[in-house]
Enzyme design. Structure first.
Site, PDB file in Angstrom:
ATOM      1  N   ASP A 154      24.138 -12.908 -40.001  1.00  0.00           N
ATOM      2  CA  ASP A 154      25.061 -12.808 -38.862  1.00  0.00           C
ATOM      3  C   ASP A 154      25.700 -14.185 -38.673  1.00  0.00           C
ATOM      4  O   ASP A 154      25.205 -15.018 -37.911  1.00  0.00           O
ATOM      5  CB  ASP A 154      24.271 -12.354 -37.614  1.00  0.00           C
TER       6      ASP A 154
ATOM      7  N   GLU B 281      34.478  -9.527 -41.007  1.00  0.00           N
ATOM      8  CA  GLU B 281      35.362  -9.330 -39.867  1.00  0.00           C
ATOM      9  C   GLU B 281      36.372 -10.462 -39.739  1.00  0.00           C
ATOM     10  O   GLU B 281      35.995 -11.609 -39.519  1.00  0.00           O
ATOM     11  CB  GLU B 281      34.513  -9.258 -38.591  1.00  0.00           C
TER      12      GLU B 281
ATOM     13  N   HIS C 282      36.435  -5.586 -36.670  1.00  0.00           N
ATOM     14  CA  HIS C 282      35.010  -5.516 -37.052  1.00  0.00           C
ATOM     15  C   HIS C 282      34.835  -4.533 -38.214  1.00  0.00           C
ATOM     16  O   HIS C 282      34.196  -3.473 -38.073  1.00  0.00           O
ATOM     17  CB  HIS C 282      34.237  -5.053 -35.819  1.00  0.00           C
TER      18      HIS C 282
HETATM   19  C1  BG6 Z   1      28.662  -8.512 -35.215  1.00  0.00           C
HETATM   20  C2  BG6 Z   1      27.905  -9.585 -34.485  1.00  0.00           C
HETATM   21  O1  BG6 Z   1      30.019  -8.815 -35.203  1.00  0.00           O
HETATM   22  O2  BG6 Z   1      28.468  -7.255 -34.570  1.00  0.00           O
HETATM   23  C3  BG6 Z   1      26.440  -9.205 -34.407  1.00  0.00           C
HETATM   24  O3  BG6 Z   1      28.085 -10.819 -35.145  1.00  0.00           O
HETATM   25  C4  BG6 Z   1      26.269  -7.823 -33.773  1.00  0.00           C
HETATM   26  O4  BG6 Z   1      25.731 -10.177 -33.647  1.00  0.00           O
HETATM   27  C5  BG6 Z   1      27.134  -6.826 -34.551  1.00  0.00           C
HETATM   28  O5  BG6 Z   1      24.915  -7.446 -33.819  1.00  0.00           O
HETATM   29  C6  BG6 Z   1      27.080  -5.404 -34.002  1.00  0.00           C
HETATM   30  O6  BG6 Z   1      27.391  -5.374 -32.669  1.00  0.00           O
HETATM   31  P1  BG6 Z   1      27.340  -4.030 -31.857  1.00  0.00           P
HETATM   32  O7  BG6 Z   1      27.617  -4.391 -30.429  1.00  0.00           O
HETATM   33  O8  BG6 Z   1      28.390  -3.133 -32.415  1.00  0.00           O
HETATM   34  O9  BG6 Z   1      25.957  -3.464 -32.058  1.00  0.00           O
END
Ligand code: BG6
Length: 322
Positions: free
Chosen positions: A215, A274, A170
């Site tokens: 997203d 990602e 991520h």
């Molecule tokens: C992304 C998702 O990978 O991560 C989104 O596609 C999400 O939907 C984002 O909002 C952040 O996620 P988190 O759990 O770290 O707030």
């Protein structure tokens, strides 16, 4: 001089924010990276000039069980809410260990700035995900400042049962101004839009630019994706292997305000691209191993001088080193 080079510490184990264990990787030309054992998470990646290349929120909470907002969280064994587990799985809020005896890689590397981490199931995880696995992560900083992450996940179960998982690196890239950023390599691909109930669409247009919340999960993408930051005159090149999909996320202003660990205006200075495997889960039978790799590098780009040819960025450069 020779002595100074001999003394050079490529890998340093120390304490980070709130006393959490971290590993600092350094290369002789000045680049560096930091990895927290909490989450097995890269939290910093700097070039030879000491410039930070990853985004880390000023409001990031370095306190378990909250995941750290920025750097490169690992999403495993579930991407987002695509399954019964907590959002993005549990690997990002677990304490990983140093892997002192990792099995060798097929190709011998001469890199010196690297660390091997390992995550094994805890009793707590086994309640929600009852599978035997070993997750080995190698983080390497190359001599030229490239950052490589290699994950090896093995089914160590003796019960004959396979397991399946989804996965993502991520990565939060630091960008000067999101409205000046362009992503190349995903145009004309199919994607699932998380903002529209994961409905499937086909990307139109030349490249991806940003003017509102995004997203999207791009499916079966090329192995190279470029993120062009016009203002910084810098292009990030993301190369991936074993990870067919790519998620592109920016929360924009409204969502930003709803996140406790993210500043209201910080969405302007970050972009998540990602390397992921989301659409088709990976299944491992006992004894099987999966490998997923991401390599990040930067190249200078110049919007004004007309040198900016994303195709050159995407097609050029050394071959993907496995
Ligand atoms: C992304 C998702 O990978 O991560 C989104 O596609 C999400 O939907 C984002 O909002 C952040 O996620 P988190 O759990 O770290 O707030």
């Amino acid at each position: 001089m020779a002595e100074a080079v001999d003394d050079f510490k490529y890998v340093d184990f120390c304490k980070g924010i709130n006393g959490l264990d971290k590993v600092v990787l350094r290369e002789v030309r000045g680049s560096s990276a930091e990895v927290y054992l909490y989450g097995g998470q890269v939290t910093s990646w700097k070039n030879d000039h000491g410039e930070e290349l990853l985004f880390m929120s000023n409001k990031a909470i370095f306190k378990p069980p909250k995941a750290i907002r920025g750097g490169i969280p690992i999403c495993f064994p579930q991407f987002a809410s695509h399954g019964p587990l907590e959002q993005h799985g549990f690997a990002r809020n677990k304490f990983w260990s140093i892997d002192t005896n990792p099995p060798p890689f097929p190709t011998v590397s001469t890199n010196k700035a690297f660390v091997d981490l390992i995550l094994k199931p805890s009793d707590e995880d086994a309640k929600v995900w009852p599978h035997s696995y070993e997750f080995r992560l190698r983080v390497t900083l190359g001599p030229g400042g490239d950052l490589m992450l290699t994950s090896r996940i093995r089914n160590t179960g003796m019960d004959g049962k396979p397991f399946s998982f989804t996965f993502a690196y991520h990565t939060y890239f630091s960008v000067s101004d999101i409205s000046e950023v362009r992503v190349e390599g995903l145009e004309t691909l199919d994607y699932l839009d998380n903002l529209k109930g994961r409905e499937r669409f086909t990307e139109q247009g030349d490249s991806i630019t940003f003017e509102s919340e995004m997203d999207k999960i791009y499916l079966s993408t090329p192995t190279k994706i470029a993120i062009l930051d016009h203002e910084k005159k810098r292009t990030f090149v993301l190369r991936k292997d074993g990870l067919p999909d790519a998620v592109v996320w920016n929360p924009w202003d409204k969502k930003a305000k709803s996140m406790v660990d993210f500043g209201d205006d910080e969405y302007k200075h970050m972009l998540c691209v990602e390397a992921a495997c989301v659409e088709k889960a990976i299944t491992l039978k006992p004894g099987e191993e999966w490998r997923g790799r991401q390599e990040l590098s930067t190249v200078p780009s110049s919007y004004c001088s007309g040198q900016l040819d994303p195709r050159r960025v995407l097609e050029g450069g050394p071959e993907f080193d496995s």
